[in-house]
Design an enzyme around this catalytic site. Structure first.
Site, PDB file in Angstrom:
ATOM      1  N   GLY A   1      41.032  38.225  40.331  1.00  0.00           N
ATOM      2  CA  GLY A   1      41.535  39.475  39.790  1.00  0.00           C
ATOM      3  C   GLY A   1      43.048  39.415  39.641  1.00  0.00           C
ATOM      4  O   GLY A   1      43.724  38.639  40.320  1.00  0.00           O
ATOM      5  N   CYS A   2      43.597  40.246  38.775  1.00  0.00           N
ATOM      6  CA  CYS A   2      45.034  40.188  38.507  1.00  0.00           C
ATOM      7  C   CYS A   2      45.858  40.628  39.718  1.00  0.00           C
ATOM      8  O   CYS A   2      46.793  39.927  40.130  1.00  0.00           O
ATOM      9  CB  CYS A   2      45.378  41.009  37.270  1.00  0.00           C
TER      10      CYS A   2
END
Length: 321
Positions: free
Chosen positions: A114-115
């Site tokens: 995930g970012c």
């Protein structure tokens, strides 16, 4: 030539991956007819005909698509949250260690990070791996991100006519940064805790800003969380040594009084690249590690392409800047 299928190419990450791959001469993109996007038989055919399939889907649909793969040679790279803490899937952040990289090189199931998690883990993992940061510590982190990370619906709300127009004495709702996930149940928390080996999940405060993309993830590091006394320069040294030679992760020199952009941190400085910039701020007992990345680049599609390159045994920077 490698055959690539993007399952879910209509979404934000899927579109970004497709656009990056379309510029390359070493891949053939397998396309699905729009009316067959939800047809399991056609999706299974394309998945099993590919060398690499990207899953750019909601979690449940990603699990379904992964189960459609019966070709042992097909590599699946999942951009959803579904498999990021699954021990049978490689975690796609090769800069963390040689073991992480080897799992990507040899695996056929790769979970794209995930970012927000990418920013947090890049800043925290090396300190734990070096034995400097205690695993049982309580960490607090916040992440300022552009609205593209919220997907099509959020993008549409921010880009609607007049949504961000401001006049003297007025502050439209979308014109200001907006903290969210206030129940502390953000979907990136499990991977943030597991990959770093933390005993407790960090307190995480994501904030969406009125700009398209780019993010800054900042984590407070207090002396009582360390196994020994360390200065900001000590922490910068640990991070710099860990990422020495990394193609995409760069640790910036420590400055006691940062100049940067008129003394401010620019969350967009890595936009249009697959780079992540790591900074250490503060002094004495109060230290902060901040990581800048493009939430659609190293935080999503760029990382996915990098993982594909590594898994296929080609230069990890192919098609990336």
């Amino acid at each position: 030539m490698f055959k690539i299928f993007v399952d879910g190419e209509a979404g934000t990450t899927g579109l970004q991956i497709y656009e990056r791959l379309a510029k390359r001469q070493d891949v053939e993109i397998l396309r699905i007819q729009p009316e067959l996007r939800k047809d399991p038989a056609e999706r299974a055919r394309l998945i099993n005909s590919s060398d690499v399939t990207f899953l750019c889907l909601p979690d449940a649909a990603a699990v379904e698509s992964a189960a459609l793969c019966t070709n042992p040679k097909t590599k699946i790279i999942d951009a959803s949250t579904a498999h990021r803490t699954n021990p049978d899937w490689a975690y796609g952040l090769p800069e963390l260690s040689s073991d992480f990289r080897k799992q990507i090189e040899s695996g056929t199931r790769i979970a794209n990070p995930g970012c927000h998690a990418t920013g947090f883990i890049l800043g925290v993992y090396p300190l734990i791996a070096a034995g400097l940061l205690q695993k049982n510590t309580d960490l607090a982190t916040y992440s300022l991100t552009g609205y593209s990370g919220g997907g099509k619906k959020m993008i549409a709300s921010y880009e609607a006519d007049g949504a961000q127009q401001s006049h003297p004495g007025e502050s439209p709702r979308l014109f200001a940064p907006r903290p969210y996930a206030l129940g502390h149940h953000h979907k990136h928390l499990p991977e943030m805790q597991k990959i770093c080996g933390l005993e407790n999940a960090p307190i995480f405060n994501p904030i969406v800003g009125p700009y398209y993309k780019g993010m800054a993830v900042s984590t407070a590091i207090f002396q009582n969380a360390l196994t020994k006394s360390a200065t900001a320069t000590d922490i910068q040294d640990v991070l710099a040594e860990h990422y020495d030679g990394s193609r995409f992760v760069k640790v910036l020199p420590y400055e006691e009084e940062p100049v940067l952009d008129a003394g401010s941190l620019d969350p967009t400085e890595c936009n249009e690249t697959n780079e992540a910039h790591v900074y250490v701020f503060g002094k004495g007992k109060s230290i902060q590690v901040s990581v800048i990345l493009d939430n659609l680049g190293k935080g999503a599609s760029g990382a996915a392409i990098q993982n594909m390159n590594i898994a296929l045994g080609i230069d990890e920077s192919s098609g990336l800047v």
